[in-house]
Enzyme design. Structure first.
Site, PDB file in Angstrom:
ATOM      1  CG  HIS A 217      -0.119   0.193   2.522  1.00  0.00           C
ATOM      2  ND1 HIS A 217       0.581  -0.833   3.125  1.00  0.00           N
ATOM      3  CD2 HIS A 217       0.119   1.292   3.288  1.00  0.00           C
ATOM      4  CE1 HIS A 217       1.196  -0.381   4.200  1.00  0.00           C
ATOM      5  NE2 HIS A 217       0.942   0.919   4.324  1.00  0.00           N
ATOM      6  CG  ASP A 219       1.895   5.188   4.686  1.00  0.00           C
ATOM      7  OD1 ASP A 219       1.328   4.079   4.608  1.00  0.00           O
ATOM      8  OD2 ASP A 219       2.944   5.376   5.340  1.00  0.00           O
ATOM      9  NE  ARG A 284       9.377  -4.859  11.136  1.00  0.00           N
ATOM     10  CZ  ARG A 284       8.544  -4.012  10.537  1.00  0.00           C
ATOM     11  NH1 ARG A 284       7.292  -4.367  10.315  1.00  0.00           N
ATOM     12  NH2 ARG A 284       8.953  -2.818  10.179  1.00  0.00           N
TER      13      ARG A 284
HETATM   14  O1  LIG Z   1       5.258  -2.189   9.849  1.00  0.00           O
HETATM   15  C1  LIG Z   1       5.779  -1.514   8.988  1.00  0.00           C
HETATM   16  O2  LIG Z   1       6.987  -1.453   8.824  1.00  0.00           O
HETATM   17  C2  LIG Z   1       4.913  -0.734   8.022  1.00  0.00           C
HETATM   18  C3  LIG Z   1       3.720  -0.103   8.660  1.00  0.00           C
HETATM   19  C4  LIG Z   1       2.924   0.683   7.690  1.00  0.00           C
HETATM   20  O3  LIG Z   1       3.214   0.705   6.529  1.00  0.00           O
HETATM   21  C5  LIG Z   1       1.765   1.461   8.130  1.00  0.00           C
HETATM   22  O4  LIG Z   1       1.383   1.402   9.303  1.00  0.00           O
HETATM   23  O5  LIG Z   1       1.193   2.177   7.269  1.00  0.00           O
HETATM   24 FE   LIG Z   2       2.202   2.270   5.487  1.00  0.00          FE
END
Ligand SMILES: O=C(O)CCC(=O)C(=O)O
Ligand SMILES: [Fe+2]
Length: 358
Positions: A217, A219, A284
Site C-alpha cells: 500500500h 500511505d 516485530r
Molecule cells: O510495519 C511496517 O513497517 C509498516 C507499517 C505501515 O506501513 C503502516 O502502518 O502504514
Molecule cells: Fe504504510
C-alpha cells in the site's frame, strides 16, 4: 465460509497459533517480484548534514523513502513508546477487544484497515490513535491508563516537531518557501492538523513465506515517520529492483513520502509502495506517525510546480476526502484523482494498478 467463522478468525490470537490457517495463507508473498539483495541501500540522511535539503530532495525523488539519523528525538521517548506498544499488544485478546475499533470508526484495536480489500487475513494486529488515546487506554487499563497516555502524548509532540522540520526540508528541496504554502506554516503551532498514530504488531509466524504482515500500500499522508523495533520486515518497491528491505538502523527513523505529497509535488515525489513481511522467530513492532494537512485545507499541486508544459496532474482534495476515496479505491485512488491525460498521453509510474491483491 460462514460470516460467523470469518468474524471469529478476525480476532484470532496469532501468537498462540502453531500452524498457518488457510484464511491467512497467501498464494505468494513474492508476487513474482525479485526479492532484492540490493546493492543500493535505502538512503540514510543525517539531519545535521549541511547539505541535508539536497539529500532529502534526492531521496524523495528516487526512492520515496529514507532513514533519518540525528533527528533530535530523545532515545528515551522512542524506547518508552516501544515499551508501551509492546505492553498493549501483549494484553490478552479479550482485553484488547474492549478497545476494539467500532465498525464505522477509525481509532482503536483491530485488523489493519486495508484488510477489506483482500481475500486473505494479514498476520498482524493494529491499534490506531487519533488525537488523545485516553478513551481507549481507559478501556484497556481501567486503573492504569495514565502512563500510556503520557508516553503517547510525548511521542506525538516530538513527532510533530520532526515532521515540521522534515516538511520544510521537503518543500525547500522543491523550491517552495513558507509564503507559498501558508497552511504548512500555520500547522507548526495549531491543533488543527490531526495526525494519526498507527501501532502495528506482527507476532512470530509458523509459516512466514506464505503469510503477509501488511499488504502492499501507499500511505495517505503527506509524510509518515516510522519507528520499527530491532526486527526487519518493512519492504519498499523500487523500480527495476522489486522489493527492497528497509532494515532497522539503531536510533534512526524511516520517512515515507505519502500520497498527499505526491499530489502537492505534482508527481515529482511519488508515494512509496511498501509492505511488511513476517518471520518465524521474532515479534516485530512498528509505530507509524502519519502527518497530514489541517482538515479544511484543499491539497492540490503547488502552483510554483505547474506551468503550461507541466499542468496540474491532480484534482484538489482535502485529507478527509482523500481518506474516504482511499477507503473505496485503495491503491487506485491517485489515478482516480488524476486529471485527463495530455494529448500524447502519460504513464503514471506509481499508478500501482499492477499491485496484486490477495
Ligand atoms: O510495519 C511496517 O513497517 C509498516 C507499517 C505501515 O506501513 C503502516 O502502518 O502504514
Ligand atoms: Fe504504510
Amino acid at each position: 465460509m460462514s460470516l460467523k467463522i470469518q468474524k471469529a478468525e478476525k480476532h484470532m490470537d496469532l501468537s498462540s497459533m502453531k500452524q498457518l490457517p488457510d484464511s491467512y495463507t497467501w498464494a505468494s508473498v513474492d508476487d513474482g517480484y525479485l526479492l532484492s539483495c540490493s546493492s543500493e541501500p535505502v538512503p540514510v540522511i543525517n539531519l545535521e548534514d549541511p547539505n541535508v535539503m539536497k539529500h532529502v530532495g534526492h531521496a524523495c525523488k528516487t526512492w520515496g523513502v529514507f532513514h533519518v539519523t540525528n533527528h533530535g528525538i530523545p532515545k528515551a521517548v522512542l524506547d518508552d513508546m516501544e515499551a508501551s506498544v509492546r505492553k498493549l499488544f501483549y494484553l490478552p485478546i479479550q482485553q484488547k477487544l474492549k478497545a476494539a475499533r467500532a465498525p464505522d470508526g477509525v481509532s482503536g484495536y483491530g485488523a489493519v484497515r486495508i484488510s477489506s480489500f483482500f481475500h486473505k487475513h494479514m498476520w498482524s494486529e493494529g491499534f490506531t490513535i487519533i488525537g488523545s488515546p485516553y478513551e481507549h487506554a481507559k478501556k484497556l487499563w481501567p486503573q492504569d491508563y495514565k502512563n500510556f497516555c503520557e508516553v503517547v502524548d510525548k511521542y506525538n509532540k516530538e513527532m510533530k516537531k520532526l515532521t515540521n522540520r522534515l516538511m520544510w526540508l521537503v518543500l525547500g528541496s522543491l523550491g517552495i518557501t513558507e509564503g507559498d504554502v501558508k497552511w504548512a506554516r500555520q500547522t507548526q503551532d495549531i491543533k488543527e492538523a490531526c495526525p494519526a498514530l498507527q501501532l502495528n504488531s506482527y507476532p512470530a509466524c509458523p509459516d512466514p513465506d506464505r503469510a503477509m504482515g501488511l499488504a502492499a500500500h501507499t500511505d495517505s499522508s503527506i509524510l509518515t515517520i516510522l519507528h520499527q523495533n530491532n526486527t526487519s520486515g518493512l519492504q519498499v518497491q523500487r523500480e527495476g529492483m522489486g522489493w527492497v528491505t528497509v532494515p532497522p538502523i539503531k536510533g534512526a527513523l524511516v520517512v515515507h513520502v505519502g500520497d498527499l505529497l505526491h499530489i502537492l509535488s505534482n508527481g515529482l515525489y511519488s508515494s512509496v509502495l511498501h509492505r511488511a513481511i513476517v518471520n518465524r522467530t521474532q515479534h516485530r513492532l512498528s509505530i507509524a506517525y502519519l502527518y497530514g494537512p489541517p482538515s479544511n485545507v484543499r491539497i492540490s499541486p503547488l502552483s510554483k510546480l505547474t506551468s503550461i508544459v507541466h499542468p496540474p496532474l491532480y484534482q484538489p482534495v482535502t485529507w478527509s476526502e482523500y481518506l474516504a476515496m482511499k477507503a473505496k479505491y485503495f491503491n487506485k485512488t491517485l489515478s482516480v484523482l488524476r486529471l485527463s491525460a495530455p494529448v500524447n498521453g502519460f504513464i503514471d509510474l506509481k499508478d500501482h494498478k499492477s499491485v496484486i491483491v490477495g
